[in-house]
Design a protein around this motif. Structure first.
Motif, PDB file in Angstrom:
ATOM      1  N   UNK A  89       0.583  -1.165  -0.011  1.00  0.00           N
ATOM      2  CA  UNK A  89       0.170  -0.085  -0.082  1.00  0.00           C
ATOM      3  C   UNK A  89       0.965   1.310   0.086  1.00  0.00           C
ATOM      4  N   UNK A  90       2.012   1.127   0.716  1.00  0.00           N
ATOM      5  CA  UNK A  90       2.825   2.320   0.749  1.00  0.00           C
ATOM      6  C   UNK A  90       3.533   2.883  -0.660  1.00  0.00           C
ATOM      7  N   UNK A  91       3.747   1.631  -1.427  1.00  0.00           N
ATOM      8  CA  UNK A  91       4.451   1.648  -2.886  1.00  0.00           C
ATOM      9  C   UNK A  91       3.146   2.182  -3.770  1.00  0.00           C
ATOM     10  N   UNK A  92       1.789   1.700  -3.596  1.00  0.00           N
ATOM     11  CA  UNK A  92       0.829   2.183  -4.336  1.00  0.00           C
ATOM     12  C   UNK A  92       0.716   3.519  -4.045  1.00  0.00           C
ATOM     13  N   UNK A  93       0.550   4.054  -2.709  1.00  0.00           N
ATOM     14  CA  UNK A  93       0.622   5.474  -2.770  1.00  0.00           C
ATOM     15  C   UNK A  93       1.558   6.369  -2.723  1.00  0.00           C
TER      16      UNK A  93
END
Length: 399
Positions: free
Chosen positions: A42-46
């Motif tokens: 999720x951090x990568x996606x954001x």
């Protein structure tokens, strides 16, 4: 630029989905491999930079603002409990004997939501926000915060202030609980083995009954709180487990009992610890028994920094109204966030998550634990906004 609220609205469904995904597949302390992987995904996606490997599964998200300033850290714990869930909703735990019964799935989801919103306003950000995803909060007395710091989680970016947030079932949705000082208790543990001499129940004089000895010890230990602790101070000594004996007509050789000591003040904690050992050893001597004591110094008390407790209170009132921060009493439950507060100023707050029918509310660590998910976007917004408010205040102080 949009507002924090607008960005939380954009990510709201994701917050719910993350929480439910984690709830279905809980991982115990030190096992948070898939939870950590989801956080990093999720951090990568954001678009949020991160570092990982702290205390094995811990993750540090890093949001650097375009404007110079200080550093604020936001922490969420990730681990579940060895509890068999008894709920019947659509996302009950699918892992036998494991359950998110303390809301850490919600904490992780809310921090990811806050991180998303903060990333969208990084052009306005006056400094840096750290997103601390901590493992092993439930693994007292070692925990995860200490090992994360030992592994260098703050070596490059040192927080000027750190905040933690916990779902709280005693507060309705829309309320925030925060105190200027004592928030949660120190949580020591102990295990005691009493060894006497076994024998036949009809000939007690030939044995040395470990049950009788343990009973005397347990009764005497209760006098510490009732007769040694100042009544104006807070302390609890609880025996939660006793094991001994094999058969109704056999005097047992050994009895073990386990329990916990909860306090706020360090001097009270140390006094109880000293009296605990004195009473047990002297009782063992009086009964001609042997005793083995394992006493574990657990998490220290969670003591908020008054200035940042007030900052949290101000942010909550601005977001949710003047009545959003009622007076709350501290709790003697332990919290690993306390170790962060030993090194960095900050505050630990409670987010109201009580379900609509409060009479049906099960407590934390209960197999039927539930929370009102309507509070989750509010928790994400609060984390993001208190970080922004704190950075702004710190920059203003410098100016």
């Amino acid at each position: 630029m949009g507002t924090i609220q607008s960005y939380i609205n954009d990510i709201e469904k994701d917050i719910y989905q993350i929480r439910r995904q984690l709830h279905k597949y809980p991982e115990l302390s030190g096992e948070e491999v898939n939870t950590s992987a989801l956080v990093k995904e999720k951090l990568t996606e954001y678009g949020i930079t991160y570092k990982n490997g702290f205390a094995k599964t811990g993750v540090l998200g890093i949001i650097q603002g375009s404007k110079p300033g200080r550093t604020v850290a936001l922490r969420a714990d990730m681990d579940a409990l060895p509890i068999q869930e008894t709920n019947e909703h659509t996302f009950v735990s699918e892992v036998d004997g494991k359950m998110h019964a303390c809301g850490h799935d919600a904490h992780t989801a809310m921090l990811l939501g806050a991180g998303y919103a903060l990333k969208q306003v990084e052009e306005q950000l006056e400094g840096t926000v750290l997103l601390v995803f901590q493992p092993a909060e439930e693994a007292s007395p070692i925990g995860g915060s200490g090992p994360m710091m030992e592994d260098g989680v703050f070596d490059e970016y040192k927080p000027d202030v750190i905040y933690g947030q916990h779902v709280w079932l005693g507060l309705p949705v829309g309320e925030i609980g925060v105190r200027d000082k004592e928030m949660m208790g120190a949580s020591d543990r102990f295990s005691v083995k009493v060894t006497g001499r076994g024998g036949h129940a009809s000939m007690p004089h030939e044995g040395n009954d470990a049950i009788i000895i343990a009973n005397q010890m347990i009764s005497s230990l209760q006098t510490i709180v009732s007769r040694n602790v100042n009544p104006l101070d807070s302390a609890v000594l609880t025996i939660g487990k006793i094991e001994g004996g094999h058969r109704y007509n056999v005097i047992p050789k050994e009895v073990t009992f386990e329990g916990t000591v909860r306090t706020y003040k360090p001097e009270v904690k140390e006094m109880i610890k000293q009296r605990f050992h004195t009473i047990l050893h002297q009782t063992a001597d009086a009964f001609d028994a042997e005793i083995d004591i394992d006493y574990f110094d657990g998490y220290p008390a969670t003591i908020n920094t008054p200035a940042y407790a007030q900052q949290a209170r101000n942010t909550a009132k601005r977001l949710f109204g003047e009545k959003a921060t009622p007076e709350v009493e501290p709790a003697l439950a332990g919290e690993d966030f306390s170790r962060f507060l030993l090194d960095y100023p900050g505050a630990f707050i409670w987010l109201g998550t009580q379900i609509d029918d409060a009479s049906e509310q099960k407590p934390l660590h209960d197999p039927g634990f539930q929370l009102d998910e309507k509070a989750l976007p509010m928790g994400s917004r609060f984390l993001a906004e208190v970080a922004l408010d704190t950075l702004h205040s710190l920059s203003h102080q410098e100016g």
